[in-house]
Design a protein around this motif. Sequence first.
Motif, mmCIF file in Angstrom:
data_model
loop_
_atom_site.group_PDB
_atom_site.id
_atom_site.type_symbol
_atom_site.label_atom_id
_atom_site.label_comp_id
_atom_site.label_asym_id
_atom_site.label_seq_id
_atom_site.Cartn_x
_atom_site.Cartn_y
_atom_site.Cartn_z
ATOM 1 N N MET A 61 -46.380 20.707 -11.103
ATOM 2 C CA MET A 61 -45.617 21.559 -10.196
ATOM 3 C C MET A 61 -45.327 22.883 -10.885
ATOM 4 O O MET A 61 -44.854 22.909 -12.025
ATOM 5 C CB MET A 61 -44.323 20.856 -9.772
ATOM 6 N N LYS A 62 -45.600 23.979 -10.191
ATOM 7 C CA LYS A 62 -45.511 25.290 -10.829
ATOM 8 C C LYS A 62 -44.075 25.691 -11.171
ATOM 9 O O LYS A 62 -43.866 26.446 -12.103
ATOM 10 C CB LYS A 62 -46.172 26.355 -9.973
ATOM 11 N N ASN A 63 -43.093 25.205 -10.460
ATOM 12 C CA ASN A 63 -41.704 25.604 -10.722
ATOM 13 C C ASN A 63 -40.945 24.645 -11.634
ATOM 14 O O ASN A 63 -39.744 24.800 -11.813
ATOM 15 C CB ASN A 63 -40.949 25.752 -9.397
ATOM 16 N N ALA A 64 -41.630 23.676 -12.186
ATOM 17 C CA ALA A 64 -40.961 22.690 -13.034
ATOM 18 C C ALA A 64 -40.488 23.332 -14.336
ATOM 19 O O ALA A 64 -41.170 24.185 -14.907
ATOM 20 C CB ALA A 64 -41.902 21.537 -13.332
ATOM 21 N N ASP A 65 -39.341 22.904 -14.794
ATOM 22 C CA ASP A 65 -38.764 23.380 -16.049
ATOM 23 C C ASP A 65 -39.474 22.652 -17.201
ATOM 24 O O ASP A 65 -39.333 21.436 -17.356
ATOM 25 C CB ASP A 65 -37.261 23.094 -16.063
ATOM 26 N N GLN A 66 -40.214 23.397 -17.982
ATOM 27 C CA GLN A 66 -40.994 22.803 -19.073
ATOM 28 C C GLN A 66 -40.105 22.144 -20.134
ATOM 29 O O GLN A 66 -40.499 21.155 -20.750
ATOM 30 C CB GLN A 66 -41.908 23.851 -19.708
ATOM 31 N N SER A 67 -38.922 22.672 -20.322
ATOM 32 C CA SER A 67 -37.989 22.062 -21.266
ATOM 33 C C SER A 67 -37.588 20.665 -20.786
ATOM 34 O O SER A 67 -37.534 19.719 -21.577
ATOM 35 C CB SER A 67 -36.742 22.938 -21.433
ATOM 36 N N ASP A 68 -37.335 20.535 -19.488
ATOM 37 C CA ASP A 68 -36.975 19.228 -18.929
ATOM 38 C C ASP A 68 -38.143 18.247 -19.040
ATOM 39 O O ASP A 68 -37.950 17.067 -19.347
ATOM 40 C CB ASP A 68 -36.552 19.363 -17.465
ATOM 41 N N ILE A 69 -39.353 18.736 -18.812
ATOM 42 C CA ILE A 69 -40.527 17.869 -18.911
ATOM 43 C C ILE A 69 -40.700 17.367 -20.343
ATOM 44 O O ILE A 69 -40.944 16.179 -20.565
ATOM 45 C CB ILE A 69 -41.787 18.600 -18.408
ATOM 46 N N CYS A 70 -40.549 18.248 -21.308
ATOM 47 C CA CYS A 70 -40.653 17.841 -22.717
ATOM 48 C C CYS A 70 -39.550 16.842 -23.071
ATOM 49 O O CYS A 70 -39.788 15.878 -23.813
ATOM 50 C CB CYS A 70 -40.581 19.052 -23.637
ATOM 51 N N THR A 71 -38.368 17.067 -22.536
ATOM 52 C CA THR A 71 -37.260 16.142 -22.787
ATOM 53 C C THR A 71 -37.595 14.754 -22.245
ATOM 54 O O THR A 71 -37.407 13.745 -22.938
ATOM 55 C CB THR A 71 -35.961 16.660 -22.130
ATOM 56 N N LEU A 72 -38.089 14.707 -21.016
ATOM 57 C CA LEU A 72 -38.442 13.417 -20.418
ATOM 58 C C LEU A 72 -39.579 12.743 -21.182
ATOM 59 O O LEU A 72 -39.546 11.526 -21.398
ATOM 60 C CB LEU A 72 -38.815 13.598 -18.948
ATOM 61 N N ARG A 73 -40.569 13.512 -21.619
ATOM 62 C CA ARG A 73 -41.673 12.943 -22.411
ATOM 63 C C ARG A 73 -41.142 12.357 -23.725
ATOM 64 O O ARG A 73 -41.522 11.260 -24.130
ATOM 65 C CB ARG A 73 -42.715 14.002 -22.743
ATOM 66 N N GLY A 74 -40.270 13.120 -24.384
ATOM 67 C CA GLY A 74 -39.677 12.622 -25.629
ATOM 68 C C GLY A 74 -38.874 11.356 -25.390
ATOM 69 O O GLY A 74 -38.930 10.405 -26.181
ATOM 70 N N PHE A 75 -38.132 11.318 -24.296
ATOM 71 C CA PHE A 75 -37.332 10.149 -23.937
ATOM 72 C C PHE A 75 -38.248 8.952 -23.672
ATOM 73 O O PHE A 75 -37.963 7.832 -24.100
ATOM 74 C CB PHE A 75 -36.476 10.477 -22.714
ATOM 75 N N LEU A 76 -39.371 9.181 -23.022
ATOM 76 C CA LEU A 76 -40.320 8.111 -22.748
ATOM 77 C C LEU A 76 -40.822 7.485 -24.057
ATOM 78 O O LEU A 76 -40.842 6.270 -24.205
ATOM 79 C CB LEU A 76 -41.495 8.648 -21.930
ATOM 80 N N TYR A 77 -41.187 8.331 -25.012
ATOM 81 C CA TYR A 77 -41.639 7.812 -26.301
ATOM 82 C C TYR A 77 -40.500 7.122 -27.047
ATOM 83 O O TYR A 77 -40.716 6.132 -27.750
ATOM 84 C CB TYR A 77 -42.245 8.935 -27.156
ATOM 85 N N MET A 78 -39.304 7.637 -26.883
ATOM 86 C CA MET A 78 -38.130 7.022 -27.500
ATOM 87 C C MET A 78 -37.926 5.599 -26.954
ATOM 88 O O MET A 78 -37.617 4.679 -27.711
ATOM 89 C CB MET A 78 -36.907 7.902 -27.214
ATOM 90 N N VAL A 79 -38.109 5.431 -25.652
ATOM 91 C CA VAL A 79 -37.992 4.108 -25.036
ATOM 92 C C VAL A 79 -39.013 3.159 -25.652
ATOM 93 O O VAL A 79 -38.696 2.000 -25.949
ATOM 94 C CB VAL A 79 -38.175 4.193 -23.504
ATOM 95 N N ARG A 80 -40.221 3.637 -25.851
ATOM 96 C CA ARG A 80 -41.260 2.791 -26.458
ATOM 97 C C ARG A 80 -40.836 2.324 -27.853
ATOM 98 O O ARG A 80 -41.078 1.180 -28.233
ATOM 99 C CB ARG A 80 -42.588 3.540 -26.537
ATOM 100 N N ILE A 81 -40.196 3.208 -28.602
ATOM 101 C CA ILE A 81 -39.726 2.828 -29.936
ATOM 102 C C ILE A 81 -38.621 1.785 -29.826
ATOM 103 O O ILE A 81 -38.603 0.800 -30.570
ATOM 104 C CB ILE A 81 -39.261 4.069 -30.730
ATOM 105 N N VAL A 82 -37.705 1.968 -28.896
ATOM 106 C CA VAL A 82 -36.600 1.016 -28.714
ATOM 107 C C VAL A 82 -37.142 -0.363 -28.335
ATOM 108 O O VAL A 82 -36.621 -1.386 -28.777
ATOM 109 C CB VAL A 82 -35.596 1.527 -27.654
ATOM 110 N N GLN A 83 -38.201 -0.387 -27.549
ATOM 111 C CA GLN A 83 -38.790 -1.661 -27.140
ATOM 112 C C GLN A 83 -39.289 -2.471 -28.329
ATOM 113 O O GLN A 83 -39.141 -3.684 -28.358
ATOM 114 C CB GLN A 83 -39.968 -1.442 -26.187
ATOM 115 N N ASP A 84 -39.908 -1.806 -29.281
ATOM 116 C CA ASP A 84 -40.477 -2.489 -30.441
ATOM 117 C C ASP A 84 -40.505 -1.524 -31.623
ATOM 118 O O ASP A 84 -41.521 -0.880 -31.891
ATOM 119 C CB ASP A 84 -41.881 -2.994 -30.122
ATOM 120 N N PRO A 85 -39.371 -1.407 -32.318
ATOM 121 C CA PRO A 85 -39.276 -0.427 -33.411
ATOM 122 C C PRO A 85 -40.319 -0.629 -34.504
ATOM 123 O O PRO A 85 -40.875 0.342 -35.008
ATOM 124 C CB PRO A 85 -37.863 -0.634 -33.973
ATOM 125 N N ASP A 86 -40.588 -1.884 -34.873
ATOM 126 C CA ASP A 86 -41.549 -2.133 -35.950
ATOM 127 C C ASP A 86 -42.958 -1.694 -35.562
ATOM 128 O O ASP A 86 -43.658 -1.088 -36.357
ATOM 129 C CB ASP A 86 -41.559 -3.616 -36.334
#
Length: 162
Positions: free
Chosen positions: A91-116
């Motif tokens: 989407m052309k009007n999407a806030d890139q900072s918010d998208i990066c935040t959500l992407r980082g959060f997604l990877y963070m969730v993956r770490i929480v699921q299985d830290p090792d």
Amino acid sequence: MTFQTFNHRVLAIVLLMIASVSIHAQQPTQADMLNNVAKLKRIEAMQPDSIQPKYQLALQSLSFSVTYPHAPQTENMIAEAEQTITKMEQMKNADQSDICTLRGFLYMVRIVQDPDQNGQRFYIDVMQNFEKALKLNPDNQLTKQLQQKFFEGMKQQTNSTK
């Protein structure tokens, strides 16, 4: 035009209500969080060209996933959040900072699921996305909060493995 303005106001009110319920709940239950996600899905479906419902949907899905990393619904929530983030990126009007935040959060969730298993695999992705989000918008409070939680979690994890 008036109808569209009315829709945006209704959407804003509903999102505020959902967000305030989520924020003020002491310990949100799985059912409460799943209900919020379902409501956001309906709102997003009604306004497919609007960014805010997509943002809230991805955020709530990831919040559920980080709170309940081993719940039966978690994998589906993560997959839907990832699809929503991808839609936002297009989407052309999407806030890139918010998208990066959500992407980082997604990877963070993956770490929480299985830290090792996922800690080393996704650590850099989390860091890079949060850093990019803050470079794009130094005032992004969500990014700052998530980054702080991530640092705390990593510190806690490294102390427990020593």
